[in-house]
Design a protein around this motif. Structure first.
Motif, PDB file in Angstrom:
ATOM      1  N   VAL B 355       0.860  -1.201   0.000  1.00  0.00           N
ATOM      2  CA  VAL B 355       0.000   0.000   0.000  1.00  0.00           C
ATOM      3  C   VAL B 355       0.885   1.236   0.000  1.00  0.00           C
ATOM      4  N   PRO B 356       0.341   2.362  -0.476  1.00  0.00           N
ATOM      5  CA  PRO B 356       1.088   3.614  -0.312  1.00  0.00           C
ATOM      6  C   PRO B 356       1.382   3.798   1.185  1.00  0.00           C
ATOM      7  N   ARG B 357       2.558   4.334   1.478  1.00  0.00           N
ATOM      8  CA  ARG B 357       2.988   4.339   2.872  1.00  0.00           C
ATOM      9  C   ARG B 357       2.016   5.051   3.801  1.00  0.00           C
ATOM     10  N   GLY B 358       1.280   6.010   3.269  1.00  0.00           N
ATOM     11  CA  GLY B 358       0.311   6.732   4.086  1.00  0.00           C
ATOM     12  C   GLY B 358      -0.908   5.886   4.476  1.00  0.00           C
ATOM     13  N   LYS B 359      -1.047   4.702   3.847  1.00  0.00           N
ATOM     14  CA  LYS B 359      -2.216   3.865   4.099  1.00  0.00           C
ATOM     15  C   LYS B 359      -1.899   2.684   5.021  1.00  0.00           C
ATOM     16  N   LEU B 360      -0.704   2.694   5.616  1.00  0.00           N
ATOM     17  CA  LEU B 360      -0.303   1.548   6.441  1.00  0.00           C
ATOM     18  C   LEU B 360      -1.247   1.311   7.608  1.00  0.00           C
ATOM     19  N   VAL B 361      -1.576   2.393   8.314  1.00  0.00           N
ATOM     20  CA  VAL B 361      -2.420   2.231   9.493  1.00  0.00           C
ATOM     21  C   VAL B 361      -3.785   1.690   9.080  1.00  0.00           C
ATOM     22  N   TRP B 362      -4.326   2.252   8.004  1.00  0.00           N
ATOM     23  CA  TRP B 362      -5.637   1.823   7.517  1.00  0.00           C
ATOM     24  C   TRP B 362      -5.639   0.337   7.149  1.00  0.00           C
ATOM     25  N   ILE B 363      -4.636  -0.093   6.411  1.00  0.00           N
ATOM     26  CA  ILE B 363      -4.654  -1.487   5.943  1.00  0.00           C
ATOM     27  C   ILE B 363      -4.481  -2.454   7.128  1.00  0.00           C
ATOM     28  N   LEU B 364      -3.696  -2.046   8.119  1.00  0.00           N
ATOM     29  CA  LEU B 364      -3.518  -2.926   9.278  1.00  0.00           C
ATOM     30  C   LEU B 364      -4.837  -3.065  10.043  1.00  0.00           C
ATOM     31  N   GLN B 365      -5.601  -1.980  10.096  1.00  0.00           N
ATOM     32  CA  GLN B 365      -6.913  -2.068  10.739  1.00  0.00           C
ATOM     33  C   GLN B 365      -7.826  -2.986   9.937  1.00  0.00           C
ATOM     34  N   GLU B 366      -7.763  -2.888   8.620  1.00  0.00           N
ATOM     35  CA  GLU B 366      -8.580  -3.757   7.771  1.00  0.00           C
ATOM     36  C   GLU B 366      -8.196  -5.226   7.972  1.00  0.00           C
ATOM     37  N   ILE B 367      -6.896  -5.461   8.071  1.00  0.00           N
ATOM     38  CA  ILE B 367      -6.438  -6.852   8.270  1.00  0.00           C
ATOM     39  C   ILE B 367      -6.951  -7.373   9.616  1.00  0.00           C
ATOM     40  N   ALA B 368      -6.911  -6.507  10.623  1.00  0.00           N
ATOM     41  CA  ALA B 368      -7.400  -6.915  11.941  1.00  0.00           C
ATOM     42  C   ALA B 368      -8.886  -7.273  11.865  1.00  0.00           C
ATOM     43  N   LYS B 369      -9.637  -6.460  11.106  1.00  0.00           N
ATOM     44  CA  LYS B 369     -11.071  -6.751  10.971  1.00  0.00           C
ATOM     45  C   LYS B 369     -11.289  -8.095  10.287  1.00  0.00           C
ATOM     46  N   LEU B 370     -10.527  -8.321   9.205  1.00  0.00           N
ATOM     47  CA  LEU B 370     -10.675  -9.580   8.473  1.00  0.00           C
ATOM     48  C   LEU B 370     -10.283 -10.761   9.350  1.00  0.00           C
ATOM     49  N   SER B 371      -9.251 -10.562  10.149  1.00  0.00           N
ATOM     50  CA  SER B 371      -8.785 -11.610  11.048  1.00  0.00           C
ATOM     51  C   SER B 371      -9.917 -12.025  11.989  1.00  0.00           C
ATOM     52  N   GLU B 372     -10.620 -11.039  12.505  1.00  0.00           N
ATOM     53  CA  GLU B 372     -11.735 -11.294  13.410  1.00  0.00           C
ATOM     54  C   GLU B 372     -12.890 -11.981  12.676  1.00  0.00           C
ATOM     55  N   GLU B 373     -13.193 -11.418  11.514  1.00  0.00           N
ATOM     56  CA  GLU B 373     -14.318 -11.914  10.729  1.00  0.00           C
ATOM     57  C   GLU B 373     -14.127 -13.377  10.337  1.00  0.00           C
TER      58      GLU B 373
END
Ligand SMILES: Cc1cc2nc3c(=O)[nH]c(=O)nc-3n(C[C@H](O)[C@H](O)[C@H](O)COP(=O)(O)OP(=O)(O)OC[C@H]3O[C@@H](n4cnc5c(N)ncnc54)[C@H](O)[C@@H]3O)c2cc1C
Ligand SMILES: Cc1cc2nc3c(=O)[nH]c(=O)nc-3n(C[C@H](O)[C@H](O)[C@H](O)COP(=O)(O)OP(=O)(O)OC[C@H]3O[C@@H](n4cnc5c(N)ncnc54)[C@H](O)[C@@H]3O)c2cc1C
Lengths: 432, 495
Positions: B355-373
């Protein structure tokens, strides 16, 4: 789709509006056909329509940015339609925090640098005609310059492209992130392809922080000592952002052969590197001169212009390459040849020279150039005649100007055939 | 039959073909025995397996050319294989194919320190190059974590990266020339020891082409001078956001480190369980490793600034190492992260999105959500400076349905990377595994244009066909169709 009528699309004067008079003349001189009206679309979609219409009509085209380097390489054959990218000149995106920018291919480098400057960033290249060259033209000619010492060539800075293909379809490759291995690296294919495979429409590039400080050191004197200095500097842990052999340059006394080093970093590091380089030069008994901002940037700008822009007494432009260790011998050869100015990037072994005729004798000059070419090839390199005056066009036929393209030539022809099956893109240029 | 190129309706006569290979390459260069073929059934992506019909082990360019010519004669596809550590199934054999393995092509042909060039055969292991030149103060920059086992040929084919690629670039930035055996068996030399040779940049095109444009048999590499001073800085944080923010701030401060790597709590603990480095605090939510190199004055100035940035973002402890042993110790945990994941879970599935470096925090949150889901734990280790993620999804393949579920989840992660402006692979390649996601990134015209290039090299589609580019089949079908192949090797250990 209806056949294209250039007069319909653009006012015949448009080419002249877009190009300054000197370039207009160049086009007149080197490629007579280009004195006709050009198509200069205002949007990529329009460019695609133009290309589709040309494809339907089997109308050959020659892409141009600001038209400066159109004389580099072979002249397009037959009746070609000039297609200008000059109105596709917008900065599409600059993500400051991410150090990337996307531009339309007709944007001038100078305008991009001006747009990046407020955020303390730049695209670290110093190509020929830096004031008027477009990014599309720079990529199409792979023209980086001395800064490749630290930042690599154009190919190393290009993250993504979109192109308009011969059939008018828009395609893209790469992306906007610094690491990306999805799909083939068409960025590399288009870099240095001289507009023969498709039109570059947008380019995504890495930007870099402008160094806090830059300083330049010029060294000259005894030739063997200079060679030792060059090797010593290359093998040191110093990190110059440019390290060039220069010759014929008015910045050096008697236009001697010399070394030009440029350091760019935090101020203490620049000071330390200058100190060490000067010490090394003194040990070897070399003369030195320090240039600081803004003179130092001016030196590099003029150096580049001197080795690439033809003048009346130096109408030939050469690009060549050889193993870095061969540079001193090549410089000896250049010193005994026709009047010339130029630069050799000390680490990559790439060089640029602007030269004249030996005592007005073009035949002798062409023989001398062939010997220089043989010397480059013997050191795993090449020699390309980018620009030749009319007097030399007989000695160097078009296919002879690029130099040996090695055993990959047939494969290059197959690639060209795939990307341009009807020979519409810059016909006769580069690869026949 | 997913990977079958269906070149001919009838199966090739492998007995006859094998005899020809023996004639051309000698008996010992040809492997046909079932048990010996087992080694070559998969690469580092062990959930996909297929037994090759024939394996050949050439030693020279001419032998590679002879092998490829035979493949042409019999119209059978071939797959190149280096060390088989690839993580995208690039070296996965396809139905009725010949596997051409470069393991015996391991000579360093030339070391030219004066010109800072090294010429190697493709089977040379990545870190042998640095070993060959380090005595004189040089190194080869691209350093995948697998550097002690992966081959230069594989690196070239995948355009591999590593933890030090932020400043110095990936493989493609360090390859100047190649000797190639083209898919028709022709030998050509492209590029040189000098860049920007006239003509199209065939070297640049070949790097990253995943074995689909031919086989590299000699590689000319650029080597670099080892820096005056190198410092590794380790900072630990109580939140992932703070670590990611530090990365952005370091770049904004005009500092370009050699590399910047982040590990999350799960990977820290996995590494501490296995590698026992005692370096990474187990209660940290994230650790950040930053390597700075250059002149001593520059490194000192920059490490002060980096330390300050980390502190401003709430770093708890900051360790700076300049001694080479100390540095290695700080890196050790990061370099063994994949292996550690393999120890704390029966299986792991690694993704490689960017991801563009500015989107790191966002993508990690998305991964966490998917992990839970999806209900699978994810350990994150990543090249933060490049925005290149390596989420390791932990699962157990022996439980039916888990592989399919984590593959689906991996696909969702990749789609989000593309959505954020990124890509589906930063360094591991598309291979057999990710080609179904190519249409998420590329239009039909984009893919067709790439195929033009492929057609120029390989009109018959003999070189690693059915890789990289999508076929009409969906990913789900691909995974299911592999199930029988996996059953064939029950009881066989994965490496
Ligand atoms: C004799 C001469 C001297 C000059 N001296 C100077 C000088 O001293 N200082 C100065 O600042 N300027 C000078 N110029 C101006 C200079 O020509 C231009 O500023 C600049 O080089 C324009 O380059 P370009 O990007 O327009 O490329 P062009 O010359 O237009 O094109 C270069 C090549 O790239 C191809 N191409 C261009 N754009 C694309 C695209 N988008 N997609 C695909 N292919 C493309 C073209 O077909 C061509 O093969 C001089 C020009 C001439 C002719
Ligand atoms: C623990 C671990 C850590 C890893 N860390 C990283 C990392 O940090 N960065 C990274 O980028 N990768 C990493 N990888 C992935 C892998 O190591 C790289 O992709 C590596 O380059 C593969 O090399 P190989 O020799 O094993 O190639 P293989 O797996 O044998 O082959 C990979 C591809 O290359 C092709 N190929 C091989 N040789 C040639 C040749 N001579 N000519 C043409 N094509 C050829 C094959 O056909 C295949 O498509 C890691 C893998 C593991 C297991």
């Amino acid at each position: 789709m209806r056949a294209i009528d250039p007069n319909d699309l653009n006012d015949p004067n448009d080419l002249n509006d877009l190009l300054d008079p000197s370039i207009g003349q160049l086009i007149d001189r080197s490629i007579g056909q280009l004195a006709r009206p050009a198509v200069i679309p205002e949007s990529i979609e329009r460019l695609a329509e133009v290309m589709a219409a040309c494809a339907a009509d089997r109308q050959p085209i020659v892409p141009f940015g600001s038209g400066s380097k159109l004389a580099w390489g072979d002249s397009p054959k037959g009746s070609v339609l000039p297609v200008g990218l000059g109105r596709l000149d917008r900065l599409v995106m600059h993500d400051e925090a991410d150090l990337v920018a996307t531009v339309e291919a007709g944007m001038k480098l100078r305008d991009l640098q001006a747009a990046l400057a407020p955020s303390g960033q730049w695209l670290p290249i110093d190509p020929a005609f830096a004031d008027s060259a477009t990014l599309g033209g720079i990529v199409a000619t792979a023209d980086a310059g001395s800064l490749r010492q630290r930042y690599g060539g154009i190919r190393d800075l290009l993250l993504g492209i979109s192109i308009v293909r011969w059939d008018g379809q828009i395609a893209k490759a790469g992306g906007r992130v610094v690491k990306n291995v999805a799909g083939y690296d068409l960025m590399k294919l288009f870099t240095g392809s001289f507009g023969t495979l498709g039109l570059l429409a947008t380019l995504t590039v890495r930007t870099y922080p402008i160094p806090e400080q830059c300083q330049t050191l010029l060294l000259w004197g005894d030739r063997p000592a200079l060679a030792q200095a060059a090797q010593g500097l290359r093998n040191s842990t110093l990190t110059p952002i440019a390290l060039d052999w220069v010759w014929g340059n008015p910045a050096l006394p008697e236009a001697a052969v010399g070394l030009a080093l440029r350091f760019g970093s935090v101020a203490p590091s620049v000071a330390e590197q200058m100190r060490r380089s000067i010490a090394l030069a003194q040990d070897l008994g070399l003369q030195s001169m320090v240039l600081s901002e803004p003179d130092e940037a001016d030196f590099w700008h003029k150096l580049r212009a001197a080795s690439t822009a033809p003048t009346s007494d130096r109408p030939i432009t050469l690009k060549f390459g050889a193993l870095p260790t061969a540079a001193p011998a090549l410089l000896d050869r250049l010193a005994s040849g026709p009047i010339s100015q130029g630069q050799i990037h000390a680490s990559s072994g790439l060089g640029w020279a602007s030269l004249g005729a030996i005592e007005g004798d073009w035949l002798r000059t062409s023989r001398w150039i062939r010997q220089l070419r043989a010397a480059c090839e013997a050191e795993q390199g090449f020699l390309t005649l980018l620009q030749v005056p009319a007097e030399l066009t007989h000695q160097f036929k078009q296919s002879d100007r690029w130099g040996d393209r090695g055993s990959g030539l047939a494969l290059m022809g197959k690639i060209k055939q795939q990307f341009d099956p009807h020979q519409l893109l810059n016909p006769g240029r580069f690869l026949v | 039959m997913v990977f079958a190129p269906s070149l001919s309706a009838t199966r090739p006569d492998w007995e006859a073909i094998a005899r020809e290979f023996v004639n051309a390459l000698g008996d010992r260069a040809v492997i046909r025995r079932r048990d010996e073929l087992l080694t070559y059934e998969c690469d580092g992506l062990t959930s996909y397996r297929h037994r090759p019909a024939l394996v050949v082990l050439p030693r020279t360019t001419e032998q590679v050319a002879a092998a490829v010519k035979l493949c042409n004669r019999f119209r059978v596809p071939f797959v190149a294989r280096g060390a088989g550590t690839g993580l995208s199934g690039g070296a996965l054999p396809i139905e009725d194919s010949v596997l051409i393995v470069t393991a015996l092509m391991k000579q360093i042909l030339k070391v030219d320190l004066g010109n800072q060039r090294v010429v190697v055969q493709p089977g040379v292991i990545n870190n042998w190059v640095t070993q060959a030149v380090s005595g004189a103060g040089f190194y080869y920059a691209p350093d995948p974590s697998s550097q002690i086992i992966c081959s230069i040929g594989g690196n070239v084919a995948e355009n591999s990266g590593g933890v030090h690629c932020l400043k110095y670039g990936v493989t493609t930035n360090h390859v100047l020339g190649l000797k190639l055996v083209l898919p028709d068996g022709e030998i050509v030399e492209v590029g040189s020891a000098v860049p920007e040779m006239p003509g199209y940049d065939l070297t640049g095109i070949f790097v990253g082409s995943e074995g689909t444009l031919g086989i590299a048999t000699e590689v000319t590499l650029r080597i670099l001078k080892t820096a005056d001073e190198i410092a590794v800085l380790l900072a630990d944080f109580t939140s992932m956001d703070a670590a990611a923010k530090s990365v952005a701030d370091i770049i904004a401060a005009k500092i370009i480190p050699g590399g910047m790597e982040i590990m999350d709590n799960l990977s820290i603990n996995a590494v501490e369980d296995v590698a026992k480095t005692n370096c990474y605090p187990r209660d940290a939510e994230a650790i950040l490793l930053v390597e700075l190199d250059g002149l001593a004055v520059e490194v000192a100035a920059n490490s002060d600034r980096v330390a300050q940035i980390c502190r401003e973002n709430g770093a708890r402890n900051i360790t700076i190492a300049t001694d080479s042993q100390e540095r290695l110790k700080l890196w050790k945990g990061r370099k063994s992260a994949f292996a550690a994941a393999g120890h704390v879970s029966p299986d792991y599935y690694v993704q490689d999105g960017v991801v563009p470096r500015g989107k790191l925090v966002w993508i990690l949150q998305e991964i966490a959500k998917l992990s839970e889901e999806y209900g699978y734990k994810v350990a994150n280790v990543f090249h933060a400076g490049d925005g290149n993620l390596h989420p390791l999804v932990l699962y157990d393949k022996s439980v039916p349905g888990q592989l399919e579920a984590v593959e689906e989840m991996g696909g969702e992660i990749l789609k989000r990377c593309v959505q954020a402006g990124g890509t589906i692979s930063g360094e591991h390649g598309i291979g057999a595994e990710k080609r179904c996601y190519m249409p998420d990134m590329f239009s039909a015209a984009d893919l067709e244009t790439m195929q033009w290039l492929r057609s120029a090299f390989d009109p018959l589609r003999l070189a690693n066909p059915d890789k990289v580019f999508p076929t009409p089949k969906t990913c789900g079908e691909a995974a299911n169709a592999q199930a029988p192949a996996q059953r064939l090797v029950e009881g066989v250990d994965r490496f």
